[in-house]
Design a protein around this motif. Sequence first.
Motif, PDB file in Angstrom:
ATOM      1  N   PHE A 280      -0.239   7.760 -16.355  1.00 57.96           N
ATOM      2  CA  PHE A 280      -0.647   7.715 -17.761  1.00 57.96           C
ATOM      3  C   PHE A 280      -0.085   8.928 -18.488  1.00 57.96           C
ATOM      4  O   PHE A 280      -0.401  10.068 -18.152  1.00 57.96           O
ATOM      5  CB  PHE A 280      -2.179   7.684 -17.852  1.00 57.96           C
ATOM      6  CG  PHE A 280      -2.677   7.598 -19.268  1.00 57.96           C
ATOM      7  CD1 PHE A 280      -2.799   6.370 -19.892  1.00 57.96           C
ATOM      8  CD2 PHE A 280      -2.997   8.738 -19.983  1.00 57.96           C
ATOM      9  CE1 PHE A 280      -3.243   6.282 -21.213  1.00 57.96           C
ATOM     10  CE2 PHE A 280      -3.439   8.660 -21.304  1.00 57.96           C
ATOM     11  CZ  PHE A 280      -3.569   7.423 -21.917  1.00 57.96           C
TER      12      PHE A 280
ATOM     13  N   GLY B 250      -2.642   0.336  -2.035  1.00 60.38           N
ATOM     14  CA  GLY B 250      -3.521   0.403  -3.206  1.00 60.38           C
ATOM     15  C   GLY B 250      -2.753   0.263  -4.489  1.00 60.38           C
ATOM     16  O   GLY B 250      -1.723  -0.413  -4.540  1.00 60.38           O
ATOM     17  N   LEU B 251      -3.279   0.921  -5.528  1.00 59.96           N
ATOM     18  CA  LEU B 251      -2.676   0.835  -6.860  1.00 59.96           C
ATOM     19  C   LEU B 251      -2.564   2.234  -7.452  1.00 59.96           C
ATOM     20  O   LEU B 251      -3.552   2.963  -7.539  1.00 59.96           O
ATOM     21  CB  LEU B 251      -3.535  -0.046  -7.775  1.00 59.96           C
ATOM     22  CG  LEU B 251      -2.941  -0.339  -9.160  1.00 59.96           C
ATOM     23  CD1 LEU B 251      -1.733  -1.265  -9.052  1.00 59.96           C
ATOM     24  CD2 LEU B 251      -3.998  -0.969 -10.072  1.00 59.96           C
TER      25      LEU B 251
ATOM     26  N   GLN C 229     -10.409   6.984  -3.821  1.00 54.89           N
ATOM     27  CA  GLN C 229      -9.498   7.222  -4.940  1.00 54.89           C
ATOM     28  C   GLN C 229      -9.069   8.689  -4.989  1.00 54.89           C
ATOM     29  O   GLN C 229      -9.694   9.554  -4.374  1.00 54.89           O
ATOM     30  CB  GLN C 229     -10.099   6.747  -6.271  1.00 54.89           C
ATOM     31  CG  GLN C 229     -11.377   7.410  -6.654  1.00 54.89           C
ATOM     32  CD  GLN C 229     -11.930   6.907  -7.987  1.00 54.89           C
ATOM     33  OE1 GLN C 229     -11.343   6.049  -8.641  1.00 54.89           O
ATOM     34  NE2 GLN C 229     -13.064   7.450  -8.404  1.00 54.89           N
TER      35      GLN C 229
ATOM     36  N   GLN D 225      -9.486  -5.096  -1.224  1.00 57.71           N
ATOM     37  CA  GLN D 225      -8.259  -5.330  -1.978  1.00 57.71           C
ATOM     38  C   GLN D 225      -7.367  -6.323  -1.245  1.00 57.71           C
ATOM     39  O   GLN D 225      -7.540  -6.583  -0.049  1.00 57.71           O
ATOM     40  CB  GLN D 225      -7.523  -4.025  -2.289  1.00 57.71           C
ATOM     41  CG  GLN D 225      -7.138  -3.219  -1.090  1.00 57.71           C
ATOM     42  CD  GLN D 225      -6.375  -1.927  -1.453  1.00 57.71           C
ATOM     43  OE1 GLN D 225      -6.141  -1.655  -2.628  1.00 57.71           O
ATOM     44  NE2 GLN D 225      -5.988  -1.166  -0.452  1.00 57.71           N
TER      45      GLN D 225
ATOM     46  N   GLU E 114     -11.935  10.845 -15.865  1.00 52.75           N
ATOM     47  CA  GLU E 114     -12.382  12.017 -15.085  1.00 52.75           C
ATOM     48  C   GLU E 114     -13.603  12.625 -15.778  1.00 52.75           C
ATOM     49  O   GLU E 114     -13.606  12.751 -16.999  1.00 52.75           O
ATOM     50  CB  GLU E 114     -11.278  13.091 -15.050  1.00 52.75           C
ATOM     51  CG  GLU E 114     -10.069  12.756 -14.226  1.00 52.75           C
ATOM     52  CD  GLU E 114     -10.275  13.000 -12.747  1.00 52.75           C
ATOM     53  OE1 GLU E 114     -10.979  13.957 -12.390  1.00 52.75           O
ATOM     54  OE2 GLU E 114      -9.734  12.222 -11.949  1.00 52.75           O
TER      55      GLU E 114
ATOM     56  N   THR F 291      -1.579   4.495 -10.745  1.00 51.61           N
ATOM     57  CA  THR F 291      -1.430   4.426 -12.204  1.00 51.61           C
ATOM     58  C   THR F 291      -0.911   5.754 -12.750  1.00 51.61           C
ATOM     59  O   THR F 291      -1.410   6.818 -12.368  1.00 51.61           O
ATOM     60  CB  THR F 291      -2.780   4.076 -12.867  1.00 51.61           C
ATOM     61  OG1 THR F 291      -3.171   2.783 -12.414  1.00 51.61           O
ATOM     62  CG2 THR F 291      -2.668   4.051 -14.390  1.00 51.61           C
TER      63      THR F 291
ATOM     64  N   ALA G 275      -1.012  11.921 -16.214  1.00 49.54           N
ATOM     65  CA  ALA G 275      -2.211  11.779 -15.363  1.00 49.54           C
ATOM     66  C   ALA G 275      -1.942  10.710 -14.317  1.00 49.54           C
ATOM     67  O   ALA G 275      -1.384   9.646 -14.623  1.00 49.54           O
ATOM     68  CB  ALA G 275      -3.430  11.418 -16.206  1.00 49.54           C
TER      69      ALA G 275
ATOM     70  N   ILE H 142      -5.994   4.338  -6.274  1.00 47.20           N
ATOM     71  CA  ILE H 142      -7.146   3.764  -5.587  1.00 47.20           C
ATOM     72  C   ILE H 142      -6.614   2.868  -4.482  1.00 47.20           C
ATOM     73  O   ILE H 142      -5.587   2.199  -4.651  1.00 47.20           O
ATOM     74  CB  ILE H 142      -8.074   3.004  -6.572  1.00 47.20           C
ATOM     75  CG1 ILE H 142      -9.382   2.612  -5.877  1.00 47.20           C
ATOM     76  CG2 ILE H 142      -7.393   1.803  -7.215  1.00 47.20           C
ATOM     77  CD1 ILE H 142     -10.486   2.233  -6.845  1.00 47.20           C
ATOM     78  N   GLY H 143      -7.267   2.918  -3.322  1.00 47.58           N
ATOM     79  CA  GLY H 143      -6.785   2.107  -2.213  1.00 47.58           C
ATOM     80  C   GLY H 143      -7.410   2.575  -0.903  1.00 47.58           C
ATOM     81  O   GLY H 143      -8.439   3.235  -0.892  1.00 47.58           O
TER      82      GLY H 143
ATOM     83  N   ILE I 280      -2.522  15.582 -11.841  1.00 45.95           N
ATOM     84  CA  ILE I 280      -1.717  15.728 -13.063  1.00 45.95           C
ATOM     85  C   ILE I 280      -0.311  16.137 -12.631  1.00 45.95           C
ATOM     86  O   ILE I 280      -0.158  17.035 -11.808  1.00 45.95           O
ATOM     87  CB  ILE I 280      -2.284  16.832 -13.983  1.00 45.95           C
ATOM     88  CG1 ILE I 280      -3.658  16.477 -14.521  1.00 45.95           C
ATOM     89  CG2 ILE I 280      -1.300  17.145 -15.125  1.00 45.95           C
ATOM     90  CD1 ILE I 280      -3.676  15.603 -15.750  1.00 45.95           C
TER      91      ILE I 280
ATOM     92  N   SER J 273       1.246   0.884 -13.942  1.00 44.64           N
ATOM     93  CA  SER J 273       0.541   0.798 -12.659  1.00 44.64           C
ATOM     94  C   SER J 273       1.464   0.139 -11.643  1.00 44.64           C
ATOM     95  O   SER J 273       2.098  -0.873 -11.951  1.00 44.64           O
ATOM     96  CB  SER J 273      -0.755  -0.006 -12.787  1.00 44.64           C
ATOM     97  OG  SER J 273      -1.689   0.665 -13.607  1.00 44.64           O
TER      98      SER J 273
ATOM     99  N   HIS K  81      -1.322  -7.230  -6.785  1.00 49.34           N
ATOM    100  CA  HIS K  81      -2.367  -6.385  -6.188  1.00 49.34           C
ATOM    101  C   HIS K  81      -3.692  -6.766  -6.821  1.00 49.34           C
ATOM    102  O   HIS K  81      -3.799  -6.906  -8.040  1.00 49.34           O
ATOM    103  CB  HIS K  81      -2.079  -4.900  -6.447  1.00 49.34           C
ATOM    104  CG  HIS K  81      -3.150  -4.006  -5.913  1.00 49.34           C
ATOM    105  ND1 HIS K  81      -4.239  -3.590  -6.654  1.00 49.34           N
ATOM    106  CD2 HIS K  81      -3.317  -3.472  -4.683  1.00 49.34           C
ATOM    107  CE1 HIS K  81      -5.009  -2.826  -5.904  1.00 49.34           C
ATOM    108  NE2 HIS K  81      -4.489  -2.735  -4.714  1.00 49.34           N
TER     109      HIS K  81
ATOM    110  N   SER L 226      -6.860  11.582  -7.776  1.00 51.29           N
ATOM    111  CA  SER L 226      -6.259  11.757  -9.100  1.00 51.29           C
ATOM    112  C   SER L 226      -5.535  13.089  -9.170  1.00 51.29           C
ATOM    113  O   SER L 226      -5.750  13.971  -8.330  1.00 51.29           O
ATOM    114  CB  SER L 226      -7.329  11.671 -10.189  1.00 51.29           C
ATOM    115  OG  SER L 226      -8.262  12.702 -10.017  1.00 51.29           O
TER     116      SER L 226
ATOM    117  N   GLN M  76       4.906  -4.408 -15.855  1.00 56.80           N
ATOM    118  CA  GLN M  76       3.610  -4.537 -15.168  1.00 56.80           C
ATOM    119  C   GLN M  76       2.529  -5.012 -16.117  1.00 56.80           C
ATOM    120  O   GLN M  76       2.510  -4.639 -17.286  1.00 56.80           O
ATOM    121  CB  GLN M  76       3.252  -3.165 -14.573  1.00 56.80           C
ATOM    122  CG  GLN M  76       1.824  -2.991 -14.140  1.00 56.80           C
ATOM    123  CD  GLN M  76       0.981  -2.318 -15.215  1.00 56.80           C
ATOM    124  OE1 GLN M  76       1.438  -1.451 -15.932  1.00 56.80           O
ATOM    125  NE2 GLN M  76      -0.279  -2.734 -15.314  1.00 56.80           N
TER     126      GLN M  76
ATOM    127  N   HIS N 106      -3.572   8.336 -11.123  1.00 55.33           N
ATOM    128  CA  HIS N 106      -4.785   7.801 -10.494  1.00 55.33           C
ATOM    129  C   HIS N 106      -4.359   6.850  -9.385  1.00 55.33           C
ATOM    130  O   HIS N 106      -3.479   6.011  -9.588  1.00 55.33           O
ATOM    131  CB  HIS N 106      -5.644   7.047 -11.510  1.00 55.33           C
ATOM    132  CG  HIS N 106      -6.866   6.442 -10.903  1.00 55.33           C
ATOM    133  ND1 HIS N 106      -6.898   5.145 -10.423  1.00 55.33           N
ATOM    134  CD2 HIS N 106      -8.083   6.976 -10.656  1.00 55.33           C
ATOM    135  CE1 HIS N 106      -8.098   4.914  -9.929  1.00 55.33           C
ATOM    136  NE2 HIS N 106      -8.835   5.981 -10.059  1.00 55.33           N
TER     137      HIS N 106
END
Lengths: 139, 139, 139
Positions: free
Chosen positions: C42, C37-38, C4, B4, A106, C40, C133, C137-138, C8, C102, B135, C6, B100, C135
């Motif tokens: 963290f 999508g994917l 994407q 994708q 970010e 994640t 965190a 994307i897709g 928290i 992920s 993916h 994101s 994963q 994230h």
Amino acid sequence: MLRQASGILEVRAPAQGLHSITDRVTEWLAQQDVSSGLLTLFCRHTSASLLIQERAAPAARRDLERYFARIAPEDSGYEHDDEGPDDMPAHLRSALTHTQLSIPVENGRMMLGRWQGIYLFEHRRAAPSREIALHLIGE
Amino acid sequence: MLRQASGILEVRAPAQGLHSITDRVTEWLAQQDVSSGLLTLFCRHTSASLLIQERAAPAARRDLERYFARIAPEDSGYEHDDEGPDDMPAHLRSALTHTQLSIPVENGRMMLGRWQGIYLFEHRRAAPSREIALHLIGE
Amino acid sequence: MLRQASGILEVRAPAQGLHSITDRVTEWLAQQDVSSGLLTLFCRHTSASLLIQERAAPAARRDLERYFARIAPEDSGYEHDDEGPDDMPAHLRSALTHTQLSIPVENGRMMLGRWQGIYLFEHRRAAPSREIALHLIGE
């Protein structure tokens, strides 16, 4: 617009144990034209690995190194020992830690917590230079 | 242009232990219209897992299987044993390895190192077919 | 079109051990405009971690907590103990499990298997609120 970037980080650890690569990764990221996205690090080896750990306390890193030396020791009657006594424990310590890490990005910065650093965990004594493949996707 | 793709890999391991899925994943990747990007494998089970390990030395894989059998053994007084003695150690061995893995892709190929192979680590004795969700994102 | 997102997730575990965050993550995902999508996750800490585990059997989770308490125990002569006896084992248990996960997403849902749940593995006794965190994307 979404785009991606990739690269290779070559890292030579001077000794067995945890070696910070946070600055190297930060530097690479700063050169990419992506301010938010997902950064993936992939260690192309089976006797070295990746770990996110406490970056402020060197004693914590020494305890961690001693811990893995204890739970995956050298003298444990392994069948595979062609490459020396540090070879098989290296595979085990890699299996117990990480070959790959993905970190959200970010505002151009990895979303690491305040106390987190990224480490190459070198498991061999006289290791060659290691390759960490980097992949970044974002905008 | 970024795109994708996704899929499911069905894998039946003939026995407990490490079973290479590198060729199956390579084959799936070759069918996708993406030459650079990020490939993610996700094991949809809690008693089987994923591991990247040394692909050239079968002895290293046997040592690794014995190691996990030793550090997460069957006869350890578990509270959870409804599904047999290999059930709880299967969860522990999964927790210690990976559900994963994400692997960067370049020129249509995974950025695996020379000695790396991808394994399904089957922890149950009479396991059903396992599903690995795939993916891929890239261009 | 690929995009994407994101965020928290703030999680406060009431005690040491495994705390399900599956519902919180599912809820966050439902608010995003991405159906495949994917995703994640963290964990921004070095004394808490992430784990995908069996969600139906509480006994399996208790066995898992006891197992990690046994293989990375409190009273093990650590050099790093400024922050109390649960500090160094927390780093070790984090290293042995996961900082990041992920998960592929299809039809607006995570591709978790039937028995899989996502857990924050809290390793400290009196832990502050933790940040995960996210994230995505897709498209």
